[in-house]
Scaffold this active site. Structure first.
Site, mmCIF file in Angstrom:
data_model
loop_
_atom_site.group_PDB
_atom_site.id
_atom_site.type_symbol
_atom_site.label_atom_id
_atom_site.label_comp_id
_atom_site.label_asym_id
_atom_site.label_seq_id
_atom_site.Cartn_x
_atom_site.Cartn_y
_atom_site.Cartn_z
ATOM 1 N N HIS A 1 -16.444 0.231 6.486
ATOM 2 C CA HIS A 1 -16.667 -1.207 6.567
ATOM 3 C C HIS A 1 -16.389 -1.652 8.005
ATOM 4 O O HIS A 1 -15.332 -1.361 8.560
ATOM 5 C CB HIS A 1 -15.731 -1.936 5.604
ATOM 6 C CG HIS A 1 -16.135 -3.353 5.322
ATOM 7 N ND1 HIS A 1 -16.156 -4.322 6.301
ATOM 8 C CD2 HIS A 1 -16.542 -3.957 4.182
ATOM 9 C CE1 HIS A 1 -16.554 -5.465 5.771
ATOM 10 N NE2 HIS A 1 -16.795 -5.274 4.491
ATOM 11 N N TYR B 1 0.833 -1.206 0.000
ATOM 12 C CA TYR B 1 0.000 0.000 0.000
ATOM 13 C C TYR B 1 0.868 1.257 0.000
ATOM 14 O O TYR B 1 0.697 2.138 -0.850
ATOM 15 C CB TYR B 1 -0.917 -0.015 1.214
ATOM 16 C CG TYR B 1 -1.901 1.136 1.265
ATOM 17 C CD1 TYR B 1 -2.965 1.203 0.360
ATOM 18 C CD2 TYR B 1 -1.786 2.137 2.212
ATOM 19 C CE1 TYR B 1 -3.875 2.256 0.407
ATOM 20 C CE2 TYR B 1 -2.694 3.188 2.274
ATOM 21 C CZ TYR B 1 -3.725 3.241 1.365
ATOM 22 O OH TYR B 1 -4.630 4.291 1.425
#
Length: 323
Positions: free
Chosen positions: A182, A146
């Protein structure tokens, strides 16, 4: 902005869905593109009947041929749980996705914004972090897919700017929270809230002294839109986040207070390469965008807690079953 045709990649995700909603409210035509790896159809279900909204299932690691005026490139899993699940795909999403979206913007001469991240600074040895700081990043660690993927995407954006005079915008997003997060993404705010609401122990990794700066989603979206609408002479990168800094222990105690939970706090081992401090220097955002976060942590947490409480009640399931 009426009738501006806007592509939002990752548009059914947490940030993307809020951005799509804001752009529709501003009078834009919105094309939401997502492969639903972490995005959820429920995030944009209320937009599906809107006459200026279109949803396309597509993976940005493959080329996309559409006609738009602006591109917001938000596609990429952004939480450690999700981006470490398939690290090769995470890097490909950042790098190949950037190449494909930049190629599209080049063909269309469209303005394109990259949703970069504070993770480009790694575990910083300068605090707070200004845009001129080059970072302290492990290129081969478990978070590198990432961190380095986003760093490479920034490189590509600026090379397209220098080589092809593309109209680019780069925003480095610091920790953001709010409704539509989420519940199982491993981020600290959603973790703590779901655990507190369900009476589970609140898990803090490390001793709780590590700090983060939390920006409410509405404030973040306002900054993205302002950045897109700046003149072509300002490319960024620009930090966007709330400079108010809180330790993990402070955050856990505040969420326990606001939920009225009896959850206890437990401590676990700190993950590899987890940053000890994270705070944006937003002087440039104030100067160029006339922007700073306006939502207090308490107000933002109350709205986010209300969202998760409704989801848990409506699904009548354990928090781990929420999707």
């Amino acid at each position: 902005m009426d009738n501006t045709r806007v592509l939002v990649t990752g548009g059914s995700g947490f940030l993307g869905s809020h951005l799509c909603e804001r752009l529709l409210n501003d009078g834009c035509e919105v094309l939401c593109v997502d492969n639903f790896f972490t995005g959820r159809r429920s995030n944009i279900s209320h937009l599906l009947t809107h006459p200026r909204f279109e949803l396309m299932r597509h993976d940005v690691t493959f080329p996309l041929y559409v006609e738009v005026d602006q591109i917001y490139n938000l596609a990429c899993p952004a939480s450690p749980v999700h981006y470490q699940h398939d690290p090769v795909q995470t890097t490909k999403t950042s790098v190949h996705g950037a190449i494909n979206m930049l190629g599209l913007a080049k063909r269309l001469r469209a303005k394109i914004l990259q949703a970069s991240t504070s993770e480009v600074y790694g575990d910083p040895d300068i605090h707070p972090q200004p845009e001129g700081y080059w970072g302290h990043v492990n290129p081969i660690g478990p978070r590198s897919c990432y961190d380095e993927g986003k760093r490479c995407a920034e490189t590509l954006f600026f090379d397209y700017f220098r080589q092809h005079r593309l109209r680019i915008k780069v925003v480095r997003i610091f920790n953001t929270y709010g409704p539509r997060m989420h519940p199982n993404d491993g981020r600290v705010v959603s973790n703590f809230i779901v655990q507190a609401l369900s009476g589970q122990p609140i898990t803090i990794y490390g001793d709780g002294s590590q700090t983060r700066s939390f920006c409410y989603v509405d404030d973040l979206i306002e900054a993205l839109v302002r950045m897109m609408n700046t003149g072509d002479d300002f490319t960024g990168p620009v930090n966007v986040g709330n400079p108010d800094e809180y330790s993990m222990l402070q955050l856990a105690r505040e969420i326990i207070r606001l939920t009225g939970s009896r959850s206890e706090i437990v401590f676990k081992q700190l993950p590899t390469d987890d940053p000890k401090q994270r705070q944006p220097d937003i002087a440039l955002a104030r100067e160029k965008l006339g922007w700073q976060a306006s939502t207090s942590l308490q107000d933002g947490l109350e709205k986010t807690i209300g969202y998760f409480a409704e989801r848990i009640e409506s699904l009548n399931q354990t928090p781990n079953a929420i999707n």
